[in-house]
Write a protein that holds these residues in place. Sequence first.
Motif, mmCIF file in Angstrom:
data_model
loop_
_atom_site.group_PDB
_atom_site.id
_atom_site.type_symbol
_atom_site.label_atom_id
_atom_site.label_comp_id
_atom_site.label_asym_id
_atom_site.label_seq_id
_atom_site.Cartn_x
_atom_site.Cartn_y
_atom_site.Cartn_z
ATOM 1 N N ARG A 92 -4.772 16.424 -14.238
ATOM 2 C CA ARG A 92 -5.396 15.231 -13.501
ATOM 3 C C ARG A 92 -4.960 15.328 -12.193
ATOM 4 N N TYR A 93 -5.161 14.003 -11.576
ATOM 5 C CA TYR A 93 -4.546 13.662 -10.278
ATOM 6 C C TYR A 93 -2.959 13.169 -10.566
ATOM 7 N N ARG A 96 -4.926 4.274 -5.466
ATOM 8 C CA ARG A 96 -6.486 3.930 -5.430
ATOM 9 C C ARG A 96 -6.777 5.728 -5.076
ATOM 10 N N LEU A 97 -5.953 6.427 -4.799
ATOM 11 C CA LEU A 97 -6.638 8.300 -4.201
ATOM 12 C C LEU A 97 -7.045 8.708 -5.322
ATOM 13 N N ARG A 141 -10.240 9.934 -7.635
ATOM 14 C CA ARG A 141 -10.528 12.096 -7.563
ATOM 15 C C ARG A 141 -9.852 11.469 -9.245
ATOM 16 N N ASN A 142 -9.362 11.655 -9.472
ATOM 17 C CA ASN A 142 -9.566 11.321 -11.404
ATOM 18 C C ASN A 142 -11.090 11.191 -11.835
ATOM 19 N N PHE A 143 -11.723 9.763 -11.302
ATOM 20 C CA PHE A 143 -12.779 9.728 -11.972
ATOM 21 C C PHE A 143 -13.818 10.692 -11.653
ATOM 22 N N GLY A 149 -14.819 8.223 3.881
ATOM 23 C CA GLY A 149 -14.937 9.905 3.835
ATOM 24 C C GLY A 149 -14.307 10.174 2.559
ATOM 25 N N LEU A 150 -13.549 9.188 1.578
ATOM 26 C CA LEU A 150 -12.972 9.811 0.535
ATOM 27 C C LEU A 150 -13.732 10.521 0.015
ATOM 28 N N LEU A 151 -14.947 8.881 -0.393
ATOM 29 C CA LEU A 151 -15.693 9.246 -1.363
ATOM 30 C C LEU A 151 -17.055 10.420 -0.932
#
Length: 259
Positions: free
Chosen positions: A20-21, A83-84, A88-90, A123-125
Motif C-alpha cells: 500500500r502507498y 490525495r496522491l 493510488r491505494n483505491f 493526469g494521475l487518474l
Amino acid sequence: MVPPLGPHSERQLYRDADGRYCARLGGYQFSSVFQPLFYRSGGVFGHEALLRVRTLDGQAPPPDAFFASLQPELALEADQLARLIHIRNFAQSGQAGCLSLNLLAQTAVVDNDGRTHLPLLQGLLDSLELDSAGVIFELPEYEVEHHGQPLINSLRLTAEAGFGLSVDDFGAVAARHGKVKALCPDLIKIDRSLLLDYMSGERHRLPVLLELGWQIGCRMAVEGIETREQHQAMQELGVELYQGFYLGMPAELPVACQL
C-alpha cells in the motif's frame, strides 16, 4: 512532542510491506483508510478516503488538528500528498463504485495565475485508468457557505471537468444553505448531530433538510450510523445513502494489483 513542519520538509512516497502507498512529510507518516458508503439496498455506493497521520514516535494527531496546525502552503502540500496516496491505494484495490476525497477549500480555489489542481489530478487518474466521473470531492458545508464566491466558482469548474461534488456536515451549523443550493452538488451528507437529535425526539429539522436536498436534486446521505435502530429510522425516512461504524468501519483496502 509533535514535530513542526518547515518549508523544506522532506517529502517521500513509498509502499509499506503489503504494497500500500504511504508517504512521509517531515516527521509525519501518512496512510490511507477507506470507509464504505452504502445504498439503502445494502450495495456499496463507494468509499470515502480518510487520512491517518502518525509521528515517528507513534503519536497520531487527528487529521483536522494536523492540517489546522500548518501554514497554508504546507497544508496544501500535505493535502496534495494525502490525495496522491488515497487515489493510488483505491486504484490498486480494484474496488467498484465511487471514491470520495476530502478537499481543503484552498486546494480547490483557482490561484492568481488561473491554475487549479485539476490537470495534474486528471493526469494521475488517466495513468491509473480511473474515470473522473467516479471521483467525488467533499467539502464541509461551512466552507461552502462562508469561504466566498471564488470557492463556488472553482467548484463549478471542477464539476464541469467531470468530477462529482459532495457537501459534508450539512446542517451542522446555522446557515441558510444558499450557496449549497446554488452549487447543486451531486451528494449531500447530513451531519450526525441531526441524526442524534432525531433519535432523541427532535423530529422536525432532519426531515426538512432531507426535503431541501431532494428539492435541489441531490442524493442524500446520513453519516454516523452506529446502531441498528438508527439505520432503520433513516430507512423509514427514505434516505438513499448510509455511512457509519454500524455498517462499515474505516479500514485499509486490499491490494489486488500493484500499480
